[in-house]
Motif scaffolding. Structure first.
Motif, PDB file in Angstrom:
ATOM      1  N   GLY A 142      31.449  33.557  10.433  1.00  0.00           N
ATOM      2  CA  GLY A 142      32.215  32.576   9.687  1.00  0.00           C
ATOM      3  C   GLY A 142      33.489  33.077   9.040  1.00  0.00           C
ATOM      4  O   GLY A 142      33.830  32.641   7.936  1.00  0.00           O
ATOM      5  N   GLY A 143      34.235  33.954   9.689  1.00  0.00           N
ATOM      6  CA  GLY A 143      35.468  34.463   9.112  1.00  0.00           C
ATOM      7  C   GLY A 143      36.653  34.312  10.054  1.00  0.00           C
ATOM      8  O   GLY A 143      36.540  33.751  11.152  1.00  0.00           O
ATOM      9  N   VAL A 144      37.801  34.827   9.599  1.00  0.00           N
ATOM     10  CA  VAL A 144      39.010  34.784  10.421  1.00  0.00           C
ATOM     11  C   VAL A 144      38.802  35.555  11.721  1.00  0.00           C
ATOM     12  O   VAL A 144      39.282  35.141  12.786  1.00  0.00           O
ATOM     13  N   PHE A 145      38.088  36.678  11.638  1.00  0.00           N
ATOM     14  CA  PHE A 145      37.849  37.457  12.859  1.00  0.00           C
ATOM     15  C   PHE A 145      37.129  36.626  13.908  1.00  0.00           C
ATOM     16  O   PHE A 145      37.439  36.712  15.107  1.00  0.00           O
ATOM     17  N   GLN A 146      36.162  35.836  13.502  1.00  0.00           N
ATOM     18  CA  GLN A 146      35.388  35.048  14.464  1.00  0.00           C
ATOM     19  C   GLN A 146      36.273  34.048  15.208  1.00  0.00           C
ATOM     20  O   GLN A 146      36.119  33.842  16.415  1.00  0.00           O
ATOM     21  N   HIS A 147      37.220  33.420  14.479  1.00  0.00           N
ATOM     22  CA  HIS A 147      38.144  32.496  15.145  1.00  0.00           C
ATOM     23  C   HIS A 147      38.991  33.240  16.175  1.00  0.00           C
ATOM     24  O   HIS A 147      39.178  32.768  17.302  1.00  0.00           O
ATOM     25  N   PHE A 148      39.504  34.403  15.777  1.00  0.00           N
ATOM     26  CA  PHE A 148      40.337  35.183  16.684  1.00  0.00           C
ATOM     27  C   PHE A 148      39.527  35.674  17.882  1.00  0.00           C
ATOM     28  O   PHE A 148      39.972  35.568  19.033  1.00  0.00           O
ATOM     29  N   ASN A 149      38.338  36.189  17.633  1.00  0.00           N
ATOM     30  CA  ASN A 149      37.517  36.707  18.732  1.00  0.00           C
ATOM     31  C   ASN A 149      37.208  35.626  19.753  1.00  0.00           C
ATOM     32  O   ASN A 149      37.259  35.880  20.970  1.00  0.00           O
ATOM     33  N   ASP A 150      36.868  34.422  19.293  1.00  0.00           N
ATOM     34  CA  ASP A 150      36.529  33.363  20.241  1.00  0.00           C
ATOM     35  C   ASP A 150      37.727  33.001  21.123  1.00  0.00           C
ATOM     36  O   ASP A 150      37.557  32.658  22.301  1.00  0.00           O
ATOM     37  N   CYS A 151      38.928  33.094  20.556  1.00  0.00           N
ATOM     38  CA  CYS A 151      40.123  32.814  21.358  1.00  0.00           C
ATOM     39  C   CYS A 151      40.344  33.882  22.416  1.00  0.00           C
ATOM     40  O   CYS A 151      40.504  33.574  23.602  1.00  0.00           O
ATOM     41  N   VAL A 152      40.348  35.154  22.009  1.00  0.00           N
ATOM     42  CA  VAL A 152      40.639  36.211  22.985  1.00  0.00           C
ATOM     43  C   VAL A 152      39.481  36.401  23.951  1.00  0.00           C
ATOM     44  O   VAL A 152      39.688  36.811  25.104  1.00  0.00           O
ATOM     45  N   ALA A 153      38.257  36.092  23.514  1.00  0.00           N
ATOM     46  CA  ALA A 153      37.121  36.168  24.432  1.00  0.00           C
ATOM     47  C   ALA A 153      37.267  35.145  25.544  1.00  0.00           C
ATOM     48  O   ALA A 153      36.936  35.411  26.708  1.00  0.00           O
ATOM     49  N   SER A 154      37.798  33.981  25.215  1.00  0.00           N
ATOM     50  CA  SER A 154      37.893  32.900  26.201  1.00  0.00           C
ATOM     51  C   SER A 154      38.967  33.154  27.250  1.00  0.00           C
ATOM     52  O   SER A 154      38.897  32.600  28.353  1.00  0.00           O
ATOM     53  N   VAL A 155      39.985  33.971  26.923  1.00  0.00           N
ATOM     54  CA  VAL A 155      41.068  34.199  27.893  1.00  0.00           C
ATOM     55  C   VAL A 155      40.908  35.510  28.651  1.00  0.00           C
ATOM     56  O   VAL A 155      41.778  35.871  29.452  1.00  0.00           O
ATOM     57  N   ASN A 156      39.818  36.233  28.414  1.00  0.00           N
ATOM     58  CA  ASN A 156      39.615  37.479  29.157  1.00  0.00           C
ATOM     59  C   ASN A 156      39.624  37.181  30.650  1.00  0.00           C
ATOM     60  O   ASN A 156      38.971  36.252  31.124  1.00  0.00           O
ATOM     61  N   ARG A 157      40.372  37.967  31.401  1.00  0.00           N
ATOM     62  CA  ARG A 157      40.568  37.646  32.801  1.00  0.00           C
ATOM     63  C   ARG A 157      40.795  38.904  33.617  1.00  0.00           C
ATOM     64  O   ARG A 157      41.098  39.971  33.088  1.00  0.00           O
ATOM     65  N   LEU A 158      40.680  38.764  34.901  1.00  0.00           N
ATOM     66  CA  LEU A 158      40.944  39.830  35.858  1.00  0.00           C
ATOM     67  C   LEU A 158      42.128  39.422  36.724  1.00  0.00           C
ATOM     68  O   LEU A 158      42.118  38.358  37.339  1.00  0.00           O
ATOM     69  N   ILE A 159      43.149  40.256  36.746  1.00  0.00           N
ATOM     70  CA  ILE A 159      44.316  40.035  37.594  1.00  0.00           C
ATOM     71  C   ILE A 159      44.188  40.908  38.843  1.00  0.00           C
ATOM     72  O   ILE A 159      43.826  42.075  38.748  1.00  0.00           O
ATOM     73  N   TYR A 160      44.473  40.344  40.001  1.00  0.00           N
ATOM     74  CA  TYR A 160      44.468  41.152  41.214  1.00  0.00           C
ATOM     75  C   TYR A 160      45.539  40.629  42.173  1.00  0.00           C
ATOM     76  O   TYR A 160      46.043  39.516  42.026  1.00  0.00           O
ATOM     77  N   ILE A 161      45.905  41.469  43.133  1.00  0.00           N
ATOM     78  CA  ILE A 161      46.898  41.099  44.135  1.00  0.00           C
ATOM     79  C   ILE A 161      46.178  40.517  45.340  1.00  0.00           C
ATOM     80  O   ILE A 161      45.325  41.162  45.946  1.00  0.00           O
ATOM     81  N   GLY A 162      46.507  39.281  45.692  1.00  0.00           N
ATOM     82  CA  GLY A 162      45.872  38.615  46.811  1.00  0.00           C
ATOM     83  C   GLY A 162      46.364  39.147  48.151  1.00  0.00           C
ATOM     84  O   GLY A 162      47.276  39.982  48.223  1.00  0.00           O
ATOM     85  N   THR A 163      45.768  38.654  49.220  1.00  0.00           N
ATOM     86  CA  THR A 163      46.119  39.145  50.557  1.00  0.00           C
ATOM     87  C   THR A 163      47.563  38.831  50.919  1.00  0.00           C
ATOM     88  O   THR A 163      48.161  39.508  51.752  1.00  0.00           O
ATOM     89  N   ASP A 164      48.154  37.802  50.286  1.00  0.00           N
ATOM     90  CA  ASP A 164      49.551  37.454  50.559  1.00  0.00           C
ATOM     91  C   ASP A 164      50.485  38.033  49.502  1.00  0.00           C
ATOM     92  O   ASP A 164      51.624  37.577  49.373  1.00  0.00           O
ATOM     93  N   THR A 165      49.991  39.028  48.742  1.00  0.00           N
ATOM     94  CA  THR A 165      50.720  39.726  47.661  1.00  0.00           C
ATOM     95  C   THR A 165      50.966  38.842  46.441  1.00  0.00           C
ATOM     96  O   THR A 165      51.710  39.224  45.545  1.00  0.00           O
ATOM     97  N   SER A 166      50.351  37.668  46.391  1.00  0.00           N
ATOM     98  CA  SER A 166      50.481  36.828  45.200  1.00  0.00           C
ATOM     99  C   SER A 166      49.552  37.339  44.106  1.00  0.00           C
ATOM    100  O   SER A 166      48.579  38.053  44.367  1.00  0.00           O
ATOM    101  N   ARG A 167      49.838  36.961  42.885  1.00  0.00           N
ATOM    102  CA  ARG A 167      49.024  37.375  41.744  1.00  0.00           C
ATOM    103  C   ARG A 167      47.923  36.336  41.514  1.00  0.00           C
ATOM    104  O   ARG A 167      48.207  35.166  41.317  1.00  0.00           O
ATOM    105  N   GLU A 168      46.676  36.775  41.550  1.00  0.00           N
ATOM    106  CA  GLU A 168      45.537  35.868  41.413  1.00  0.00           C
ATOM    107  C   GLU A 168      44.740  36.235  40.155  1.00  0.00           C
ATOM    108  O   GLU A 168      44.853  37.351  39.630  1.00  0.00           O
ATOM    109  N   THR A 169      43.909  35.291  39.704  1.00  0.00           N
ATOM    110  CA  THR A 169      43.203  35.468  38.438  1.00  0.00           C
ATOM    111  C   THR A 169      41.767  34.990  38.533  1.00  0.00           C
ATOM    112  O   THR A 169      41.485  33.945  39.126  1.00  0.00           O
ATOM    113  N   PHE A 170      40.862  35.762  37.928  1.00  0.00           N
ATOM    114  CA  PHE A 170      39.494  35.315  37.668  1.00  0.00           C
ATOM    115  C   PHE A 170      39.298  35.302  36.144  1.00  0.00           C
ATOM    116  O   PHE A 170      39.668  36.255  35.467  1.00  0.00           O
TER     117      PHE A 170
END
Length: 408
Positions: A142-170
């Motif tokens: 129930g603090g400011v950290f919890q609000h911040f953590n939930d935001c950055v937790a939700s946008v955690n992602r994996l960037i990779y280069i696709g077969t056509d050299t485009s930038r893809e995301t999971f």
């Protein structure tokens, strides 16, 4: 299908690195300047930016609250850049809290600045005379950290280069704040999990960090398998050493236990381990399964379409990812089964350091003096790490603000 040799693995990895350098994501801001921040300190500019990036338009009160946090964060960071190390952690922490509030308010339209809880949500639990490495923190609720953590937790992602050299995301969401209550961490444990500190951490403590870097690549046309390349400085001349090294990687990134080791080679003084997206039956490193050929190893498994992962995201976890734009992605070892974003880890470390400056200044000054006394041993081992961390955390937070509020 039989796996190809290590030489092909190294060639593909080199190609991917070259492609990554050639398509350096034109138009993507990698860091916010003072001018960029000042642009967003205008409520009108901010409302337009949030509408474009987050899909909703803040009202006047919400925009003013976000802009105020951005201005406060910018001024604290500016003061911290010129401040002596004796007080810098405090200013960087306050700036980070302000930027964290701006991120939280931008991503959550149901929250206003005056409705954010007036508590940190985390607590310094360090012993009175704790050394820097033994500073400890506990996550409450129930603090400011919890609000911040939930935001950055939700946008955690994996960037990779696709077969056509485009930038893809999971998308790979980290553990939400409801799952972190009661978690306890030491400053040393936090630093060991920040990828940008890896080499300096290992030089400081003479032990492997709990973070590392891998290259994640899209499927080869020949096999249809996804690939993860891990470079390890330990040379594996025999199968037992290799098993130990692979076990370390599977502890760092638990999802790798489901991936099959198909090739092991050597390049630039490192052991290069190739994991592929095939289910393996039994031990993929057993005698007769992984065959040594000179210094290289290759798998004797015969793979089929039935053993290939059908949905790749079912065989990944949040230890792989972040909110960076690089194809070389950081791997962060979970803590008690919890996956924390690198931004949440930075926030926790800054809280500990700011608490040290505020409430135990004599201990902090003793560390900075690089001295030893009858009453207290020297505690300067981590000072280089602390300074590097303060610089790293500022840069990463500014990039986070940029990519969330004004990615254009």
């Amino acid at each position: 299908m039989q796996c190809g040799g290590a030489t092909a693995v190294l060639g593909r990895a080199t190609l991917l690195r070259q492609l990554h350098c050639q398509c350096k994501y034109k138009g993507v801001s990698v860091e916010m300047s003072n001018h960029d921040l000042q642009f967003l300190e205008s409520a009108s500019n901010l409302r337009q930016a949030v509408e474009r990036s987050q899909g909703w338009r803040p009202n006047a009160e919400q925009a003013n609250g976000i802009a105020a946090c951005l201005r406060q964060g910018r001024l604290f960071y500016a003061a911290g850049e010129s401040a002596p190390l004796e007080i810098r952690p405090l200013q960087i922490y306050y700036g980070t809290v302000a930027f964290g509030k701006a991120v939280s308010l931008s991503m959550n339209r149901s929250v206003a600045l005056n409705s954010l809880p007036q508590r940190h949500g985390i607590k310094d639990t360090s012993a009175a005379n704790a050394l820097l490495k033994d500073l400890s923190i506990s996550v409450d609720s129930g603090g400011v950290f919890q609000h911040f953590n939930d935001c950055v937790a939700s946008v955690n992602r994996l960037i990779y280069i696709g077969t056509d050299t485009s930038r893809e995301t999971f998308r790979l969401p980290c553990t939400p704040s409801t799952g972190l209550a009661g978690l306890n961490l030491y400053l040393k444990d936090i630093f060991s999990r920040i990828p940008d500190l890896q080499s300096l951490y290992e030089a400081t403590f003479m032990e492997r960090a709990k973070s590392d870097t891998v290259l994640f690549s899209s499927p080869l046309l020949t096999s249809g398998a996804w690939h993860i390349r891990a470079d390890d400085p330990q040379i594996c001349d025999d199968i037992d050493t290799l098993r130990s090294v692979v076990a370390r990687w599977r502890t760092l990134a638990p999802f790798l236990s489901q991936w099959t080791v198909t090739n092991v080679g050597f390049a630039w003084g490192n052991t290069v381990i190739q994991f592929e997206s095939f289910q393996h039956e039994g031990d993929d490193l057993a005698d007769g399964v992984l065959i040594q050929n000179g210094r290289d190893f290759r798998s004797a498994f015969q793979y089929s379409d039935q053993k290939r992962f059908l949905t790749i995201t079912d065989y990944l976890d949040p230890s792989l990812g972040g909110y960076d734009e690089s194809a070389n992605t950081g791997v962060i070892q979970p803590i008690e089964g919890k996956f924390l974003s690198v931004y949440a880890l930075q926030y926790l470390a800054l809280h500990l350091l700011s608490s040290l400056v505020r409430y135990r200044p004599a201990i902090w000054m003793h560390s900075l003096s690089r001295s030893v006394s009858a009453a207290r041993q020297a505690d300067d081992q981590m000072l280089a790490l602390v300074e590097r961390f303060l610089t790293t955390s500022q840069s990463m937070m500014l990039k986070l603000v940029s990519r969330i509020i004004r990615p254009d």
